[in-house]
Design a protein around this motif. Structure first.
Motif, PDB file in Angstrom:
ATOM      1  N   THR A  47       0.877  -1.170   0.000  1.00 27.92           N
ATOM      2  CA  THR A  47       0.000   0.000   0.000  1.00 27.92           C
ATOM      3  C   THR A  47       0.913   1.219   0.000  1.00 27.92           C
ATOM      4  O   THR A  47       1.914   1.228   0.703  1.00 27.92           O
ATOM      5  CB  THR A  47      -0.863   0.022   1.277  1.00 27.92           C
ATOM      6  N   VAL A  48       0.575   2.222  -0.801  1.00 29.36           N
ATOM      7  CA  VAL A  48       1.358   3.461  -0.802  1.00 29.36           C
ATOM      8  C   VAL A  48       0.533   4.544  -0.124  1.00 29.36           C
ATOM      9  O   VAL A  48      -0.637   4.746  -0.445  1.00 29.36           O
ATOM     10  CB  VAL A  48       1.759   3.889  -2.229  1.00 29.36           C
ATOM     11  N   VAL A  49       1.156   5.197   0.855  1.00 30.22           N
ATOM     12  CA  VAL A  49       0.457   6.172   1.677  1.00 30.22           C
ATOM     13  C   VAL A  49       1.228   7.493   1.651  1.00 30.22           C
ATOM     14  O   VAL A  49       2.463   7.496   1.662  1.00 30.22           O
ATOM     15  CB  VAL A  49       0.355   5.638   3.135  1.00 30.22           C
ATOM     16  N   LEU A  50       0.499   8.606   1.604  1.00 31.23           N
ATOM     17  CA  LEU A  50       1.123   9.920   1.713  1.00 31.23           C
ATOM     18  C   LEU A  50       1.662  10.070   3.133  1.00 31.23           C
ATOM     19  O   LEU A  50       0.991   9.724   4.101  1.00 31.23           O
ATOM     20  CB  LEU A  50       0.093  11.010   1.410  1.00 31.23           C
ATOM     21  N   ALA A  51       2.882  10.584   3.270  1.00 32.09           N
ATOM     22  CA  ALA A  51       3.490  10.723   4.594  1.00 32.09           C
ATOM     23  C   ALA A  51       4.218  12.052   4.681  1.00 32.09           C
ATOM     24  O   ALA A  51       4.832  12.496   3.723  1.00 32.09           O
ATOM     25  CB  ALA A  51       4.463   9.576   4.834  1.00 32.09           C
ATOM     26  N   THR A  52       4.112  12.684   5.844  1.00 33.57           N
ATOM     27  CA  THR A  52       4.787  13.959   6.056  1.00 33.57           C
ATOM     28  C   THR A  52       5.834  13.783   7.136  1.00 33.57           C
ATOM     29  O   THR A  52       5.532  13.287   8.226  1.00 33.57           O
ATOM     30  CB  THR A  52       3.759  15.024   6.489  1.00 33.57           C
ATOM     31  N   ASP A  53       7.059  14.158   6.834  1.00 32.24           N
ATOM     32  CA  ASP A  53       8.144  14.100   7.817  1.00 32.24           C
ATOM     33  C   ASP A  53       7.808  15.086   8.927  1.00 32.24           C
ATOM     34  O   ASP A  53       7.618  16.279   8.681  1.00 32.24           O
ATOM     35  CB  ASP A  53       9.466  14.471   7.127  1.00 32.24           C
ATOM     36  N   PHE A  60       6.243  12.776   1.451  1.00 31.47           N
ATOM     37  CA  PHE A  60       6.792  11.605   0.780  1.00 31.47           C
ATOM     38  C   PHE A  60       5.660  10.633   0.485  1.00 31.47           C
ATOM     39  O   PHE A  60       4.564  10.772   1.015  1.00 31.47           O
ATOM     40  CB  PHE A  60       7.818  10.899   1.680  1.00 31.47           C
ATOM     41  N   ALA A  61       5.948   9.667  -0.352  1.00 31.63           N
ATOM     42  CA  ALA A  61       5.039   8.535  -0.525  1.00 31.63           C
ATOM     43  C   ALA A  61       5.719   7.345   0.144  1.00 31.63           C
ATOM     44  O   ALA A  61       6.861   7.033  -0.175  1.00 31.63           O
ATOM     45  CB  ALA A  61       4.822   8.259  -2.009  1.00 31.63           C
ATOM     46  N   VAL A  62       5.053   6.735   1.104  1.00 29.88           N
ATOM     47  CA  VAL A  62       5.643   5.586   1.782  1.00 29.88           C
ATOM     48  C   VAL A  62       4.958   4.310   1.296  1.00 29.88           C
ATOM     49  O   VAL A  62       3.737   4.172   1.380  1.00 29.88           O
ATOM     50  CB  VAL A  62       5.522   5.698   3.315  1.00 29.88           C
ATOM     51  N   LYS A  63       5.785   3.428   0.755  1.00 33.32           N
ATOM     52  CA  LYS A  63       5.272   2.144   0.295  1.00 33.32           C
ATOM     53  C   LYS A  63       5.417   1.168   1.453  1.00 33.32           C
ATOM     54  O   LYS A  63       6.529   0.968   1.953  1.00 33.32           O
ATOM     55  CB  LYS A  63       6.078   1.686  -0.924  1.00 33.32           C
ATOM     56  N   ILE A  64       4.321   0.599   1.887  1.00 33.39           N
ATOM     57  CA  ILE A  64       4.303  -0.288   3.043  1.00 33.39           C
ATOM     58  C   ILE A  64       4.022  -1.712   2.589  1.00 33.39           C
ATOM     59  O   ILE A  64       3.025  -1.958   1.906  1.00 33.39           O
ATOM     60  CB  ILE A  64       3.229   0.170   4.071  1.00 33.39           C
ATOM     61  N   LEU A  65       4.924  -2.604   2.935  1.00 30.50           N
ATOM     62  CA  LEU A  65       4.752  -4.007   2.539  1.00 30.50           C
ATOM     63  C   LEU A  65       4.589  -4.870   3.776  1.00 30.50           C
ATOM     64  O   LEU A  65       5.339  -4.721   4.749  1.00 30.50           O
ATOM     65  CB  LEU A  65       5.959  -4.476   1.729  1.00 30.50           C
ATOM     66  N   ASP A  66       3.631  -5.759   3.721  1.00 34.61           N
ATOM     67  CA  ASP A  66       3.341  -6.640   4.842  1.00 34.61           C
ATOM     68  C   ASP A  66       4.288  -7.843   4.801  1.00 34.61           C
ATOM     69  O   ASP A  66       4.254  -8.642   3.875  1.00 34.61           O
ATOM     70  CB  ASP A  66       1.877  -7.090   4.759  1.00 34.61           C
ATOM     71  N   LYS A  67       5.154  -7.932   5.811  1.00 39.35           N
ATOM     72  CA  LYS A  67       6.186  -8.982   5.823  1.00 39.35           C
ATOM     73  C   LYS A  67       5.603 -10.391   5.710  1.00 39.35           C
ATOM     74  O   LYS A  67       6.090 -11.207   4.927  1.00 39.35           O
ATOM     75  CB  LYS A  67       6.991  -8.902   7.129  1.00 39.35           C
ATOM     76  N   PHE A 110       9.333   1.668   2.246  1.00 40.52           N
ATOM     77  CA  PHE A 110      10.143   2.422   1.284  1.00 40.52           C
ATOM     78  C   PHE A 110       9.658   3.871   1.327  1.00 40.52           C
ATOM     79  O   PHE A 110       8.486   4.117   1.061  1.00 40.52           O
ATOM     80  CB  PHE A 110       9.895   1.932  -0.147  1.00 40.52           C
ATOM     81  N   VAL A 111      10.545   4.797   1.664  1.00 45.56           N
ATOM     82  CA  VAL A 111      10.167   6.216   1.624  1.00 45.56           C
ATOM     83  C   VAL A 111      10.606   6.783   0.276  1.00 45.56           C
ATOM     84  O   VAL A 111      11.794   6.847  -0.031  1.00 45.56           O
ATOM     85  CB  VAL A 111      10.801   7.004   2.786  1.00 45.56           C
ATOM     86  N   LEU A 112       9.610   7.160  -0.527  1.00 44.01           N
ATOM     87  CA  LEU A 112       9.836   7.551  -1.923  1.00 44.01           C
ATOM     88  C   LEU A 112       9.402   8.987  -2.178  1.00 44.01           C
ATOM     89  O   LEU A 112       8.644   9.570  -1.390  1.00 44.01           O
ATOM     90  CB  LEU A 112       9.008   6.628  -2.842  1.00 44.01           C
ATOM     91  N   ASP A 113       9.847   9.548  -3.304  1.00 42.37           N
ATOM     92  CA  ASP A 113       9.308  10.813  -3.792  1.00 42.37           C
ATOM     93  C   ASP A 113       7.789  10.725  -3.849  1.00 42.37           C
ATOM     94  O   ASP A 113       7.248   9.701  -4.272  1.00 42.37           O
ATOM     95  CB  ASP A 113       9.761  11.035  -5.251  1.00 42.37           C
ATOM     96  N   TYR A 114       7.145  11.813  -3.469  1.00 41.64           N
ATOM     97  CA  TYR A 114       5.696  11.904  -3.655  1.00 41.64           C
ATOM     98  C   TYR A 114       5.440  12.616  -4.988  1.00 41.64           C
ATOM     99  O   TYR A 114       5.953  13.718  -5.196  1.00 41.64           O
ATOM    100  CB  TYR A 114       5.084  12.683  -2.493  1.00 41.64           C
ATOM    101  N   ALA A 115       4.725  11.965  -5.858  1.00 44.15           N
ATOM    102  CA  ALA A 115       4.385  12.554  -7.155  1.00 44.15           C
ATOM    103  C   ALA A 115       2.924  12.988  -7.103  1.00 44.15           C
ATOM    104  O   ALA A 115       2.025  12.181  -7.310  1.00 44.15           O
ATOM    105  CB  ALA A 115       4.615  11.542  -8.273  1.00 44.15           C
ATOM    106  N   PRO A 116       2.673  14.270  -6.778  1.00 44.15           N
ATOM    107  CA  PRO A 116       1.304  14.701  -6.460  1.00 44.15           C
ATOM    108  C   PRO A 116       0.345  14.710  -7.638  1.00 44.15           C
ATOM    109  O   PRO A 116      -0.863  14.799  -7.435  1.00 44.15           O
ATOM    110  CB  PRO A 116       1.497  16.119  -5.902  1.00 44.15           C
TER     111      PRO A 116
END
Ligand code: ADE
Length: 314
Positions: A47-53, A60-67, A110-116
């Motif tokens: 799941t990719v979620v918008l995230a603010t430092d 950022f866009a944070v990609k969250i993967l379930d282990k 994964f903390v990635l570029d956010y492409a708005p």
């Protein structure tokens, strides 16, 4: 560097370097450093979620993967490929940038570029099709980014308008390197054109005939997908589309596609040189750069490709 599955206590604690010194250089972020916002996208394993430092307010866009899910479905390899490919490519116009990776008990992050501005697919769907000038603008950026990828030994293997995001300045950013192929460097430091047989198949509409026929996947696969994307930007739909995957594959293998009446001749000519059955007969990225559709593009002038305003869409 592969993911090391660490214990819960270690995962959230500050890391200590070889000399036992807590160093800010290796102090990893945790998900608690971010304020999570809206969901940006959902894949089969993430799941990719918008995230603010919280400290810098940067988005950022944070990609969250379930282990558990990743391990159960044997996708650990692909998670590592995504991380390694993005780390190899580093910070570059046209490639989504990976800022941090970390994990906790349940998830990999994964903390990635956010492409708005969302996906290229959304743009195509919203406008039905793009004019020649827009197609030139976006496709020139894709060519430049894919050339950079290939020059660095990374084949994406799943290029499609869903995996091409639009940043705040309207520029493209290629994402989703989970199915990439990392080529091994040759002795002279260059990368080979191809790789061995593979069991991998990308997305039906963009998959190349050589991958279906010979399970062969080289740089030419990305060029094929690029041809499909260029066609789609003009026509509003991909060139090979049928009611199911099997019928789509049949069309791909026969290179069975047609242009609608209004399809510009200059783009037809380009697409016809790309959607060629045999990868060795297919136009190369260099050949694409020299095509008359890109006469006005100075490929040596990085800034003219990446720092000019996107054309009005119509
Ligand atoms: N959807 C998936 N990845 C994204 C990203 N990096 N930025 C914006 N939307 C996304």
């Amino acid at each position: 560097e592969e993911w090391q599955v660490r214990g819960a206590a270690q995962a959230s604690k500050a890391e200590i370097d070889d000399d036992g010194v807590v160093s800010s250089r290796i102090l990893r972020k945790t998900i608690k450093d971010f304020r999570l916002g809206k969901e940006l996208g959902e894949g089969s394993y993430s799941t990719v979620v918008l995230a603010t430092d919280k400290t810098t307010a940067r988005q950022f866009a944070v990609k969250i993967l379930d282990k558990k899910h990743i391990i159960r479905e044997k996708k650990v390899k692909y998670v590592n490929i995504e991380k390694n490919a993005l780390n190899r490519l580093g910070k570059r116009d046209g490639i989504i940038h990976l800022f941090h990776t970390f994990q906790d008990i349940a998830s990999l992050y994964f903390v990635l570029d956010y492409a708005p501005n969302g996906e290229l697919l959304t743009l195509i769907k919203r406008f039905g099709s793009l004019n020649e000038e827009c197609v030139r603008y976006y496709s020139a950026q894709i060519v430049d980014a894919v050339k950079y990828m290939h020059d660095n030994g990374v084949i994406h293997r799943d290029l499609k308008p869903e995996n091409i995001l639009i940043d705040s300045e309207g520029r493209i950013q290629i994402t989703d390197f989970g199915t990439a192929k990392m080529l091994d460097q040759k002795e002279d430091g260059s990368y080979p054109l191809d790789c061995r047989a593979t069991s991998f198949v990308g997305t039906a509409e963009y998959v190349s005939p050589e991958l279906l026929n010979d399970k062969h996947c080289g740089k030419a696969c990305d060029i094929w997908a690029f041809g499909c994307i260029v066609y789609q930007m003009i026509a509003g739909k991909p060139p090979f589309k049928a009611t199911n995957e099997y019928l789509t594959f049949q069309k791909v293998c026969k290179v069975q596609f047609a242009f609608s009446a209004g399809f510009p001749m200059i783009v037809r000519d380009l697409v016809k040189r790309i959607l060629v059955l045999k990868p060795r007969d297919r136009i190369t990225l260099r050949g694409i750069q020299q095509h008359w559709f890109y006469n006005q593009v100075d490929w040596n002038d990085h800034a003219s490709i990446w720092n000019s305003k996107p054309p009005e869409i119509a």
